[in-house]
Scaffold this active site. Structure first.
Site, PDB file in Angstrom:
ATOM      1  N   ASP A 159      -2.048  -8.628  11.561  1.00 33.97           N
ATOM      2  CA  ASP A 159      -3.413  -9.049  11.231  1.00 33.97           C
ATOM      3  C   ASP A 159      -3.901 -10.240  12.055  1.00 33.97           C
ATOM      4  O   ASP A 159      -5.092 -10.529  12.073  1.00 33.97           O
ATOM      5  CB  ASP A 159      -3.506  -9.385   9.733  1.00 33.97           C
ATOM      6  CG  ASP A 159      -3.232  -8.164   8.873  1.00 33.97           C
ATOM      7  OD1 ASP A 159      -3.745  -7.087   9.208  1.00 33.97           O
ATOM      8  OD2 ASP A 159      -2.489  -8.281   7.879  1.00 33.97           O
ATOM      9  N   SER A 199       0.828  -1.216   0.000  1.00 36.45           N
ATOM     10  CA  SER A 199       0.000   0.000   0.000  1.00 36.45           C
ATOM     11  C   SER A 199       0.862   1.265   0.000  1.00 36.45           C
ATOM     12  O   SER A 199       0.605   2.196  -0.779  1.00 36.45           O
ATOM     13  CB  SER A 199      -0.980   0.010   1.177  1.00 36.45           C
ATOM     14  OG  SER A 199      -0.337  -0.309   2.386  1.00 36.45           O
ATOM     15  N   ARG A 227       3.459  -5.028  16.564  1.00 30.58           N
ATOM     16  CA  ARG A 227       2.063  -4.570  16.471  1.00 30.58           C
ATOM     17  C   ARG A 227       1.131  -5.661  16.996  1.00 30.58           C
ATOM     18  O   ARG A 227       0.068  -5.386  17.550  1.00 30.58           O
ATOM     19  CB  ARG A 227       1.720  -4.210  15.026  1.00 30.58           C
ATOM     20  CG  ARG A 227       2.597  -3.103  14.453  1.00 30.58           C
ATOM     21  CD  ARG A 227       2.368  -2.885  12.975  1.00 30.58           C
ATOM     22  NE  ARG A 227       2.701  -4.052  12.179  1.00 30.58           N
ATOM     23  CZ  ARG A 227       2.556  -4.143  10.863  1.00 30.58           C
ATOM     24  NH1 ARG A 227       2.050  -3.125  10.183  1.00 30.58           N
ATOM     25  NH2 ARG A 227       2.904  -5.228  10.219  1.00 30.58           N
ATOM     26  N   HIS A 286       5.805 -12.972   7.122  1.00 33.76           N
ATOM     27  CA  HIS A 286       5.997 -11.586   6.708  1.00 33.76           C
ATOM     28  C   HIS A 286       7.131 -11.514   5.699  1.00 33.76           C
ATOM     29  O   HIS A 286       8.085 -12.286   5.772  1.00 33.76           O
ATOM     30  CB  HIS A 286       6.329 -10.677   7.901  1.00 33.76           C
ATOM     31  CG  HIS A 286       6.100  -9.232   7.613  1.00 33.76           C
ATOM     32  ND1 HIS A 286       7.062  -8.432   7.048  1.00 33.76           N
ATOM     33  CD2 HIS A 286       5.000  -8.458   7.767  1.00 33.76           C
ATOM     34  CE1 HIS A 286       6.570  -7.220   6.883  1.00 33.76           C
ATOM     35  NE2 HIS A 286       5.317  -7.201   7.307  1.00 33.76           N
ATOM     36  N   HIS A 303      -2.012  -8.964   1.826  1.00 38.76           N
ATOM     37  CA  HIS A 303      -1.698  -7.680   2.497  1.00 38.76           C
ATOM     38  C   HIS A 303      -2.817  -7.387   3.507  1.00 38.76           C
ATOM     39  O   HIS A 303      -3.108  -8.220   4.350  1.00 38.76           O
ATOM     40  CB  HIS A 303      -1.507  -6.610   1.410  1.00 38.76           C
ATOM     41  CG  HIS A 303      -0.930  -5.315   1.875  1.00 38.76           C
ATOM     42  ND1 HIS A 303      -0.170  -5.171   3.001  1.00 38.76           N
ATOM     43  CD2 HIS A 303      -0.996  -4.046   1.335  1.00 38.76           C
ATOM     44  CE1 HIS A 303       0.203  -3.899   3.147  1.00 38.76           C
ATOM     45  NE2 HIS A 303      -0.301  -3.199   2.145  1.00 38.76           N
TER      46      HIS A 303
HETATM   47  N1  NMX Z   1       1.193 -19.967   5.688  1.00 41.55           N
HETATM   48  C1  NMX Z   1       1.590 -20.865   4.760  1.00 41.55           C
HETATM   49  N2  NMX Z   1       2.624 -20.688   3.928  1.00 41.55           N
HETATM   50  C2  NMX Z   1       3.318 -19.558   4.072  1.00 41.55           C
HETATM   51  C3  NMX Z   1       2.995 -18.582   5.029  1.00 41.55           C
HETATM   52  C4  NMX Z   1       1.878 -18.806   5.850  1.00 41.55           C
HETATM   53  N3  NMX Z   1       1.477 -17.937   6.763  1.00 41.55           N
HETATM   54  N4  NMX Z   1       3.874 -17.563   4.918  1.00 41.55           N
HETATM   55  C5  NMX Z   1       4.707 -17.884   3.904  1.00 41.55           C
HETATM   56  N5  NMX Z   1       4.376 -19.083   3.397  1.00 41.55           N
HETATM   57  C6  NMX Z   1       4.955 -19.752   2.228  1.00 41.55           C
HETATM   58  C7  NMX Z   1       4.796 -18.858   1.010  1.00 41.55           C
HETATM   59  O1  NMX Z   1       3.487 -18.967   0.467  1.00 41.55           O
HETATM   60  C8  NMX Z   1       5.885 -19.372   0.105  1.00 41.55           C
HETATM   61  O2  NMX Z   1       5.416 -20.551  -0.480  1.00 41.55           O
HETATM   62  P1  NMX Z   1       5.854 -20.968  -1.980  1.00 41.55           P
HETATM   63  O3  NMX Z   1       7.339 -21.129  -1.925  1.00 41.55           O
HETATM   64  O4  NMX Z   1       5.107 -22.229  -2.224  1.00 41.55           O
HETATM   65  O5  NMX Z   1       5.436 -19.848  -2.866  1.00 41.55           O
HETATM   66  C9  NMX Z   1       6.977 -19.717   1.105  1.00 41.55           C
HETATM   67  O6  NMX Z   1       6.352 -19.886   2.396  1.00 41.55           O
HETATM   68  C10 NMX Z   1       8.045 -18.622   1.251  1.00 41.55           C
HETATM   69  O7  NMX Z   1       7.397 -17.391   1.529  1.00 41.55           O
HETATM   70  P2  NMX Z   1       8.122 -16.263   2.410  1.00 41.55           P
HETATM   71  O8  NMX Z   1       9.353 -15.850   1.670  1.00 41.55           O
HETATM   72  O9  NMX Z   1       8.254 -16.706   3.814  1.00 41.55           O
HETATM   73  O10 NMX Z   1       7.006 -15.121   2.410  1.00 41.55           O
HETATM   74  P3  NMX Z   1       6.766 -13.954   1.349  1.00 41.55           P
HETATM   75  O11 NMX Z   1       7.709 -12.842   1.677  1.00 41.55           O
HETATM   76  O12 NMX Z   1       6.751 -14.463  -0.037  1.00 41.55           O
HETATM   77  O13 NMX Z   1       5.272 -13.528   1.716  1.00 41.55           O
HETATM   78  C11 NMX Z   1       3.460 -13.082   3.188  1.00 41.55           C
HETATM   79  C12 NMX Z   1       4.940 -12.856   2.905  1.00 41.55           C
HETATM   80  C13 NMX Z   1       3.030 -12.149   4.309  1.00 41.55           C
HETATM   81  C14 NMX Z   1       2.666 -12.755   1.918  1.00 41.55           C
HETATM   82  C15 NMX Z   1       3.252 -14.574   3.583  1.00 41.55           C
HETATM   83  O14 NMX Z   1       3.933 -14.835   4.781  1.00 41.55           O
HETATM   84  C16 NMX Z   1       1.785 -14.936   3.726  1.00 41.55           C
HETATM   85  O15 NMX Z   1       1.145 -15.285   2.731  1.00 41.55           O
HETATM   86  N6  NMX Z   1       1.217 -14.861   4.991  1.00 41.55           N
HETATM   87  C17 NMX Z   1      -0.196 -15.079   5.198  1.00 41.55           C
HETATM   88  C18 NMX Z   1      -1.000 -13.873   4.771  1.00 41.55           C
HETATM   89  C19 NMX Z   1      -0.816 -12.704   5.726  1.00 41.55           C
HETATM   90  O16 NMX Z   1      -0.891 -12.822   6.927  1.00 41.55           O
HETATM   91  N7  NMX Z   1      -0.591 -11.497   5.155  1.00 41.55           N
HETATM   92  C20 NMX Z   1      -0.556 -10.271   5.959  1.00 41.55           C
HETATM   93  C21 NMX Z   1       0.821  -9.595   6.023  1.00 41.55           C
HETATM   94  C22 NMX Z   1       0.743  -8.337   6.841  1.00 41.55           C
HETATM   95  N8  NMX Z   1      -0.028  -7.276   6.148  1.00 41.55           N
HETATM   96  O17 NMX Z   1      -0.938  -6.732   6.721  1.00 41.55           O
HETATM   97  O18 NMX Z   1       0.253  -6.976   4.999  1.00 41.55           O
HETATM   98  C1  MLT Z   2       2.189  -3.717   6.380  1.00 47.87           C
HETATM   99  O1  MLT Z   2       1.828  -3.217   7.456  1.00 47.87           O
HETATM  100  O2  MLT Z   2       2.220  -3.041   5.346  1.00 47.87           O
HETATM  101  C2  MLT Z   2       2.470  -5.179   6.325  1.00 47.87           C
HETATM  102  O3  MLT Z   2       3.043  -5.650   7.500  1.00 47.87           O
HETATM  103  C3  MLT Z   2       3.171  -5.631   5.083  1.00 47.87           C
HETATM  104  C4  MLT Z   2       4.584  -5.193   4.885  1.00 47.87           C
HETATM  105  O4  MLT Z   2       5.197  -4.477   5.665  1.00 47.87           O
HETATM  106  O5  MLT Z   2       5.139  -5.647   3.845  1.00 47.87           O
END
Ligand code: NMX
Ligand code: MLT
Length: 435
Positions: A373, A242, A327, A318, A272
């Protein structure tokens, strides 16, 4: 007292000099190498942006202008009788790097209340959205439409010189933040209530008025939650979807309403900001499957079933953080103070004890710990705001603080159009074949 705009006008020339000196001295230095994996891998770790408002340390979490969340809770002015920092003060801190006085904070509350009213056609636009349209889409539509009255768009058409851009950008940013409670309140009441809204109270602070428009201002603890909620969701350095979207779109000199609507569209994605909705949905589904008092084994099985079906565990992991999000901890501390016996709070705490171990065992997520979240939804539910599709709107009200502060500084410092280079896979192969 000195106003925020007056203080900014003093700070901008100094910061221009500072940036000029940095670029003269270090402009040609390299920050590191760029690997092919970074191009394919979501630019993780790629140094690409400048933003002074907040910086994220992978192990410590966010600092706003160098201050941790507990430091902000301690130092920023509070409402009379309140314990949580006022978002108005956080905005002043994000913009200036300085802690405002109580008087300056009150002046921002009054200014935002005075700017809160929506143009009639924007109200009608929201009213015409079908209640089945996701609240985030309604939010984005309304914020886009505010561009009708943009001071910057008008000034640009009238030929404003670049050195003066920040003035009307500042005005638009103040209008944007001021009008968000009226938009959020209207969407909430249209979708979940009878569509009738009370008036803003010009003597009250921003979070009180937001709570009031949503229908929760009689619960002092909810108002306190909103103060904390906005502060902790306001900014998360420059690279999150964002914040970066807002900055990118702003770099085309799209006004702050257009820039922030684009940022909201990014926040509406499930990886996100929408994760706060997804967490509660997931927790509720878990509860309907395993009952009110699940054993640790029940929770383990449920988490494994989520992972085995190819879904993410929402609220965990994350892109940058590698420890529990401060947070999350701030919200946990709030819950321990205000709702320690709440069954959903206990369940979220139980999941916190179990999920990281499973994510580690599964071996994919680089960060097994909870993010912001994972906690917010159960706090809102406790006070009766249990319409989870609405949760990301509250994140969107909050994130405007960081994006607006950044837009003001980008235009003040004359940040250019963003335009990174993209490569084809074919070009990558040609570049490195045989090397
Ligand atoms: N549950 C299952 N698998 C996960 C999770 C999770 N919570 N977090 C990461 N992975 C997987 C990810 O999908 C990826 O799989 P693949 O290799 O098959 O594509 C692998 O682990 C490596 O990912 P990372 O490098 O650890 O994470 P990345 O930086 O790509 O993504 C998020 C970060 C936040 C997108 C990821 O951790 C996620 O999808 N979390 C759940 C959704 C979430 O809570 N998002 C909110 C973030 C905060 N916000 O408000 O923005
Ligand atoms: C945010 O607050 O924007 C989330 O934690 C995602 C991020 O920092 O990449």
């Amino acid at each position: 007292p000195q106003s925020l705009k007056e203080r900014l006008a003093e700070l901008i020339p100094k910061e221009k000099e500072n940036v000029k000196a940095i670029r003269t001295e270090y402009g040609a230095k390299a920050l590191g190498q760029v690997t092919v994996d970074q191009l394919y891998g979501g630019m993780r770790g790629l140094p690409a942006l400048i933003w002074d408002g907040s910086v994220l340390d992978a192990n410590e979490g966010i600092r706003f202008r160098g201050k941790t969340i507990p430091e902000c809770q301690d130092l920023l002015p509070k409402a009379d009788g309140g314990a949580e920092p006022l978002p108005e003060a956080l905005f002043w801190l994000l913009v200036t790097g300085e802690v405002p006085t109580a008087e300056q904070t009150k002046a921002i509350s009054a200014e935002w209340a005075a700017r809160a009213e929506l143009p009639k056609f924007v109200e009608e636009l929201i009213d015409r959205c079908p209640p089945t349209l996701h609240p985030m889409s309604q939010f984005s539509v309304a914020v886009t439409a505010l561009n009708h009255d943009s001071a910057f768009a008008k000034a640009y058409q009238n030929g404003i010189p670049k050195a003066e851009y920040w003035g009307p950008i500042y005005e638009d940013c103040m209008d944007l933040i001021a009008k968000l409670p009226a938009i959020a309140g209207r969407i909430y009441r249209n979708v979940y209530g009878d569509g009738k809204l009370p008036a803003i109270d010009a003597t009250k602070d921003y979070a009180w008025n937001l709570s009031h428009l949503l229908g929760f201002s009689d619960k002092e603890a909810f108002v306190e939650l909103m103060r904390l909620y906005i502060v902790i969701h306001s900014d998360h350095e420059g690279g999150n979807v964002s914040a970066h979207t807002g900055k990118l779109v702003g770099s085309a000199l799209s006004d702050p309403f257009l820039s922030y609507a684009a940022a909201l569209d990014g926040l509406a994605g499930p990886l996100h900001g929408l994760a706060n909705q997804e967490v509660l949905l997931w927790v509720m589904k878990m509860r309907s499957k395993v009952g009110e008092n699940p054993s640790d084994q029940d929770i383990k099985d449920y988490i494994w079933s989520t992972l085995k079906s190819g879904q993410v565990v929402p609220g965990y992991g994350h892109a940058v953080l590698r420890k529990t999000d401060p947070r999350y901890m701030a919200q946990r501390a709030f819950a321990l103070k205000h709702l320690p016996e709440d069954p959903l709070f206990k369940l979220v705490g139980q999941i916190y004890n179990i999920a990281p171990g499973i994510l580690l065992e599964a071996g994919k997520a680089k960060n097994p710990w909870p993010n912001v979240d994972a906690h917010s939804g159960i706090l809102l539910t406790y006070y009766g705001l249990d319409q989870m599709q609405f949760y990301t709107v509250l994140f969107g009200v909050s994130r405007a603080f960081g994006v607006a502060a950044q837009l003001i500084w980008d235009r003040a410092l004359g940040a250019p159009l963003e335009r990174p280079k993209s490569y084809s896979s074919e070009a990558i192969k040609k570049m490195f074949v045989g090397k």
